[in-house]
Write a protein that holds these residues in place. Sequence first.
Motif, PDB file in Angstrom:
ATOM      1  N   HIS A 107       4.181   4.649  -1.777  1.00  0.00           N
ATOM      2  CA  HIS A 107       3.066   5.551  -1.474  1.00  0.00           C
ATOM      3  C   HIS A 107       2.034   4.866  -0.589  1.00  0.00           C
ATOM      4  CE1 HIS A 107      -0.065   8.585  -2.124  1.00  0.00           C
ATOM      5  NE2 HIS A 107      -0.886   7.593  -2.428  1.00  0.00           N
ATOM      6  N   ASN A 108       1.668   3.649  -0.961  1.00  0.00           N
ATOM      7  CA  ASN A 108       0.628   2.953  -0.209  1.00  0.00           C
ATOM      8  C   ASN A 108       1.160   2.312   1.068  1.00  0.00           C
ATOM      9  OD1 ASN A 108      -2.035   3.056  -1.786  1.00  0.00           O
ATOM     10  ND2 ASN A 108      -0.537   2.570  -3.384  1.00  0.00           N
ATOM     11  N   LEU A 109       2.419   1.907   1.079  1.00  0.00           N
ATOM     12  CA  LEU A 109       3.005   1.397   2.315  1.00  0.00           C
ATOM     13  C   LEU A 109       3.099   2.497   3.367  1.00  0.00           C
ATOM     14  CD1 LEU A 109       5.795  -0.875   0.806  1.00  0.00           C
ATOM     15  CD2 LEU A 109       3.866  -1.656   2.205  1.00  0.00           C
ATOM     16  N   LYS A 110       3.422   3.713   2.941  1.00  0.00           N
ATOM     17  CA  LYS A 110       3.464   4.845   3.865  1.00  0.00           C
ATOM     18  C   LYS A 110       2.080   5.135   4.436  1.00  0.00           C
ATOM     19  CE  LYS A 110       7.410   7.154   1.655  1.00  0.00           C
ATOM     20  NZ  LYS A 110       7.806   8.290   0.783  1.00  0.00           N
ATOM     21  N   LYS A 111       1.053   5.048   3.589  1.00  0.00           N
ATOM     22  CA  LYS A 111      -0.317   5.262   4.061  1.00  0.00           C
ATOM     23  C   LYS A 111      -0.713   4.232   5.116  1.00  0.00           C
ATOM     24  CE  LYS A 111      -3.579   6.170   1.088  1.00  0.00           C
ATOM     25  NZ  LYS A 111      -4.436   6.115  -0.135  1.00  0.00           N
ATOM     26  N   LEU A 112      -0.069   3.064   5.042  1.00  0.00           N
ATOM     27  CA  LEU A 112      -0.356   1.995   5.996  1.00  0.00           C
ATOM     28  C   LEU A 112       0.568   2.046   7.218  1.00  0.00           C
ATOM     29  CD1 LEU A 112      -0.929  -0.829   3.357  1.00  0.00           C
ATOM     30  CD2 LEU A 112      -2.688   0.222   4.810  1.00  0.00           C
ATOM     31  N   THR A 165     -11.724  -3.610 -10.937  1.00  0.00           N
ATOM     32  CA  THR A 165     -10.342  -3.220 -10.676  1.00  0.00           C
ATOM     33  C   THR A 165     -10.245  -2.229  -9.526  1.00  0.00           C
ATOM     34  OG1 THR A 165      -9.507  -3.709 -12.888  1.00  0.00           O
ATOM     35  CG2 THR A 165      -8.363  -1.978 -11.667  1.00  0.00           C
ATOM     36  N   LEU A 166     -11.099  -1.218  -9.525  1.00  0.00           N
ATOM     37  CA  LEU A 166     -11.028  -0.193  -8.484  1.00  0.00           C
ATOM     38  C   LEU A 166     -11.461  -0.729  -7.123  1.00  0.00           C
ATOM     39  CD1 LEU A 166     -12.298   2.951 -10.426  1.00  0.00           C
ATOM     40  CD2 LEU A 166      -9.947   2.230  -9.966  1.00  0.00           C
ATOM     41  N   LYS A 167     -12.234  -1.786  -7.124  1.00  0.00           N
ATOM     42  CA  LYS A 167     -12.669  -2.390  -5.868  1.00  0.00           C
ATOM     43  C   LYS A 167     -11.626  -3.368  -5.330  1.00  0.00           C
ATOM     44  CE  LYS A 167     -16.295  -5.318  -3.833  1.00  0.00           C
ATOM     45  NZ  LYS A 167     -17.546  -6.074  -4.081  1.00  0.00           N
ATOM     46  N   GLU A 168     -11.005  -4.142  -6.208  1.00  0.00           N
ATOM     47  CA  GLU A 168     -10.173  -5.269  -5.769  1.00  0.00           C
ATOM     48  C   GLU A 168      -8.709  -5.173  -6.164  1.00  0.00           C
ATOM     49  OE1 GLU A 168     -10.023 -10.086  -6.603  1.00  0.00           O
ATOM     50  OE2 GLU A 168     -11.947  -9.040  -6.634  1.00  0.00           O
ATOM     51  N   HIS A 169      -8.426  -4.611  -7.356  1.00  0.00           N
ATOM     52  CA  HIS A 169      -7.070  -4.714  -7.905  1.00  0.00           C
ATOM     53  C   HIS A 169      -6.313  -3.390  -7.856  1.00  0.00           C
ATOM     54  CE1 HIS A 169      -8.206  -8.683  -9.145  1.00  0.00           C
ATOM     55  NE2 HIS A 169      -9.074  -8.264 -10.042  1.00  0.00           N
ATOM     56  N   THR A 170      -6.268  -2.754  -6.691  1.00  0.00           N
ATOM     57  CA  THR A 170      -5.501  -1.522  -6.530  1.00  0.00           C
ATOM     58  C   THR A 170      -4.244  -1.813  -5.720  1.00  0.00           C
ATOM     59  OG1 THR A 170      -6.586  -0.901  -4.472  1.00  0.00           O
ATOM     60  CG2 THR A 170      -7.619  -0.154  -6.542  1.00  0.00           C
ATOM     61  N   TYR A 171      -3.259  -0.932  -5.823  1.00  0.00           N
ATOM     62  CA  TYR A 171      -2.034  -1.132  -5.063  1.00  0.00           C
ATOM     63  C   TYR A 171      -2.260  -0.917  -3.566  1.00  0.00           C
ATOM     64  CZ  TYR A 171       0.886  -1.989  -9.057  1.00  0.00           C
ATOM     65  OH  TYR A 171       1.452  -2.577 -10.169  1.00  0.00           O
ATOM     66  N   GLN A 172      -3.270  -0.168  -3.201  1.00  0.00           N
ATOM     67  CA  GLN A 172      -3.585  -0.059  -1.786  1.00  0.00           C
ATOM     68  C   GLN A 172      -3.969  -1.434  -1.225  1.00  0.00           C
ATOM     69  OE1 GLN A 172      -6.448   2.947  -0.753  1.00  0.00           O
ATOM     70  NE2 GLN A 172      -6.377   2.481   1.413  1.00  0.00           N
ATOM     71  N   LEU A 180       0.679  -7.642   0.716  1.00  0.00           N
ATOM     72  CA  LEU A 180       2.130  -7.786   0.821  1.00  0.00           C
ATOM     73  C   LEU A 180       2.572  -7.786   2.277  1.00  0.00           C
ATOM     74  CD1 LEU A 180       4.965  -7.873  -0.417  1.00  0.00           C
ATOM     75  CD2 LEU A 180       4.910  -5.371  -0.533  1.00  0.00           C
ATOM     76  N   LEU A 181       2.032  -6.882   3.066  1.00  0.00           N
ATOM     77  CA  LEU A 181       2.424  -6.806   4.473  1.00  0.00           C
ATOM     78  C   LEU A 181       2.071  -8.087   5.225  1.00  0.00           C
ATOM     79  CD1 LEU A 181       1.428  -3.112   5.199  1.00  0.00           C
ATOM     80  CD2 LEU A 181       3.752  -4.035   5.132  1.00  0.00           C
ATOM     81  N   GLU A 182       0.949  -8.686   4.883  1.00  0.00           N
ATOM     82  CA  GLU A 182       0.570  -9.954   5.507  1.00  0.00           C
ATOM     83  C   GLU A 182       1.595 -11.047   5.180  1.00  0.00           C
ATOM     84  OE1 GLU A 182      -3.368 -10.903   4.248  1.00  0.00           O
ATOM     85  OE2 GLU A 182      -4.312  -9.244   5.337  1.00  0.00           O
TER      86      GLU A 182
END
Length: 368
Positions: free
Chosen positions: A49-54, A347-354, A360-362
Amino acid sequence: MNILILDNYYNGFLQSFYSCHPEVKKQNFEENRSSIMSQRFGTSDAYSHNLKKLGHDAQEIITNDDYLQIKWAHENGIKPLPLPLPRYLNYGLNYILDYDWRYKIIKAQVEKIKPDVLYIQEYNILSDGFIAKLKPLVKLIVGQVASPIPIHRSYKYYDLILTSFPHFVERFRKKGIKSEYFRLAFDERILKEVNLFDPKYEVTFIGGISKAHRHGKELINEVSNHLPIELFGYGKNALDPLSIAYKHHHGEVWGLEMYKILAQSRITLNRHVDIAENYANNMRLFEATGMGACLVTDWKENLHTLFEPEKEVVTYRCADELVEKVTYLLENDKECQKIARAGQKRTLKEHTYQNRMKELLEILDEYI
């Protein structure tokens, strides 16, 4: 970049899902996969989901979901299709002969999807030998490890291993396997999918009880004698039927049902699996704080890199300290709520899968 994620789900969840949702057996592969992802078990489709958004192509395959995999095989003309075998036979053939009837389907999926990156969530049904056969089909094979390492696995055919265990990074590197530290996270979509409740439970514990959690089992038995704790998860039968912990154990909960309980918890407890040693890493850190519960977790030397102890989460080093701190929080609700809000904010600021998928991409860009 095209990324194919090969995941593996707990058999208990799969059995529960298909028992509770018999209608999905009439669905096609895409519909069935969407239905199971909507349950939010594990990481569900948070990666894709988040990779597609990127801007990338990505999808998940559940390698041990036999219903789903057979549907894909039929829809894509994979013949002849071997008959599914009992679980114990699958394990034995995999371990001894490096054979699993499901490998034919997985290889066909890789050949059709043609990913640049094959991303394998361990603990999986894939053997070293089968991964070697997939290697010529992709540019990069990456494994993600956050579980005990089986003695029969070498991981030598991976190009890279990512792990949320800081101490595993050096262990893999010493074996000549490239490895990087990669943290777990929270799927913030769940906040929109689960109604937020007023606390129903004063204290909860959600987690497994097994040989891998020997110290955790002892802890839960001890604190259950002193706290109003309700228990959920697998492994109830490992408890003494006469114990208070057993009497307050409600059995397995999965996915959205688990998140609902976290949302209804004033305080929830966490303890790490024994192989985590002195390092914080597990998903419960992010699931509990993300849902707004006040998290009380075992102290680990790297915890401060994830949360600010005693302000965003509460820590303990032994059963007595756990009982003492939880009792204080129960008697001081404003302080409890303040910590819960701070933990959720972090968590919502730093630890999300987005955020994690950007990280991961880096990493992938460095290795591909």
